[in-house]
Design a protein around this motif. Sequence first.
Motif, PDB file in Angstrom:
ATOM      1  N   UNK A   1       1.681  -0.259   5.505  1.00 59.10           N
ATOM      2  CA  UNK A   1       1.736  -0.610   4.089  1.00 59.10           C
ATOM      3  C   UNK A   1       0.639   0.105   3.309  1.00 59.10           C
ATOM      4  N   UNK A   2       0.854   0.315   2.017  1.00 61.71           N
ATOM      5  CA  UNK A   2      -0.128   1.070   1.237  1.00 61.71           C
ATOM      6  C   UNK A   2      -1.377   0.257   0.936  1.00 61.71           C
ATOM      7  N   UNK A   3      -2.406   0.974   0.535  1.00 68.58           N
ATOM      8  CA  UNK A   3      -3.635   0.356   0.056  1.00 68.58           C
ATOM      9  C   UNK A   3      -3.902   0.805  -1.364  1.00 68.58           C
ATOM     10  N   UNK A   4      -5.064   0.415  -1.878  1.00 67.80           N
ATOM     11  CA  UNK A   4      -5.410   0.708  -3.264  1.00 67.80           C
ATOM     12  C   UNK A   4      -6.729   1.464  -3.313  1.00 67.80           C
TER      13      UNK A   4
ATOM     14  N   UNK B   1      -6.856  -9.120   2.576  1.00 65.20           N
ATOM     15  CA  UNK B   1      -8.148  -9.126   1.883  1.00 65.20           C
ATOM     16  C   UNK B   1      -9.068  -8.047   2.454  1.00 65.20           C
ATOM     17  N   UNK B   2      -9.146  -7.958   3.764  1.00 66.66           N
ATOM     18  CA  UNK B   2      -9.981  -6.935   4.399  1.00 66.66           C
ATOM     19  C   UNK B   2      -9.544  -5.536   3.980  1.00 66.66           C
ATOM     20  N   UNK B   3      -8.243  -5.368   3.814  1.00 63.40           N
ATOM     21  CA  UNK B   3      -7.706  -4.056   3.454  1.00 63.40           C
ATOM     22  C   UNK B   3      -8.045  -3.648   2.018  1.00 63.40           C
ATOM     23  N   UNK B   4      -8.578  -4.583   1.227  1.00 60.30           N
ATOM     24  CA  UNK B   4      -8.896  -4.266  -0.166  1.00 60.30           C
ATOM     25  C   UNK B   4     -10.060  -3.301  -0.292  1.00 60.30           C
TER      26      UNK B   4
END
Length: 379
Positions: free
Chosen positions: A342-345, A63-66
Amino acid sequence: MQPIFKDLLVLELASVLAGPSVGQFFAELGARVLKVENAATHGDVTRSWKLKSEPAQTDTPAYFCAANWGKTSLALNLTEPEQLQRLYTLVRQADVVIASYKPGDAEKLQVDYRTLQSINPRLVYGHITGYGPKDARAGYDAVVQAESGFMHLNGEPDGQPVKMPVALMDILTAHQLKEGLLVALLQRERTGLGQLVEVSLLQAAVSALANQATNYLVAGQEPQRMGSEHPNIVPYGSVYTCKCGKQLVLAIGDDRQFRRLCAILGAESMADDPKYKTNYARVQHRQEVNGRLRQLIAQQERESLLRQLHTRHVPAGAVHTLPEVFGLPQAQQLLLQQPHGKPGLRQVAFRLQGQQELELSPPPTYNSGGAEGDSGPSC
């Protein structure tokens, strides 16, 4: 071409999703973004919002990585005078502040617009509240979905109101704040002065009711839950199951498209029936139209039918799972990559001619040391 916001300094005094989304937006366009986290609460609350499958020790969960790529973390306890002065030193250099405090809280902490503007008159200050500057309630997306009418409109006709699966009110608010900040930065170029930009979750939500609002305000019809159906157009948003068990959605916007749909399904006479010939007639006979189409589409294989529909320019698409979504080339273009994680958006989905996309550092680990933290290892 230089990044659009090269040399722009953004201070993010915001948490959760709406404000941090705006911070990542600026980071993706080249700004330096400092995420000022509350040392008294061990940082952004979403650092603790972990899936069951995520390790307990991580402080950069999914969630934080969003909404936190491209930033550095700076933990400060603003109730301590020395640390507040450290923030003020940064404010003197800053271009933009993004804040998300309940009304009155920024003033108590001495980080409100009037205080910071006295330090830096060129400062553009964006403030997110739940309900506006005169309502002290905290804003939570699920509550605002309910209060703004979205939950009442979402769900099946005979079912309960349903919350949408993303925090759409936060996302809508972030878009409103981005627009306001960009306007304020343009105004600053002309006047040399900063500006206060205020947006509330509730007003951002209400402004996005669009045709559902005008169906009530203009036509006097109170919208009700219709599943995925559209109140003004048939068939539009309707979900149909094919012979293979896979589903598709139709979005027929005009009568020519409906005629082509009927031809592809081998039901040309349906397009000539006075009950179905025009959109107005189809809205009056919604159940009959959908019943006929369900029977016809149930005889088709989805991929073959979609190819025919696309060839004839009939708006239709498959109902995709998220693994299928991220198999699409358009979705792949929005991924933020890192060498060993891992990738993000991306938050930025538009493209400017000649502008290269920047490589962003991954979301930062929480920095409790009082100095600007490095980006975290990965999400």
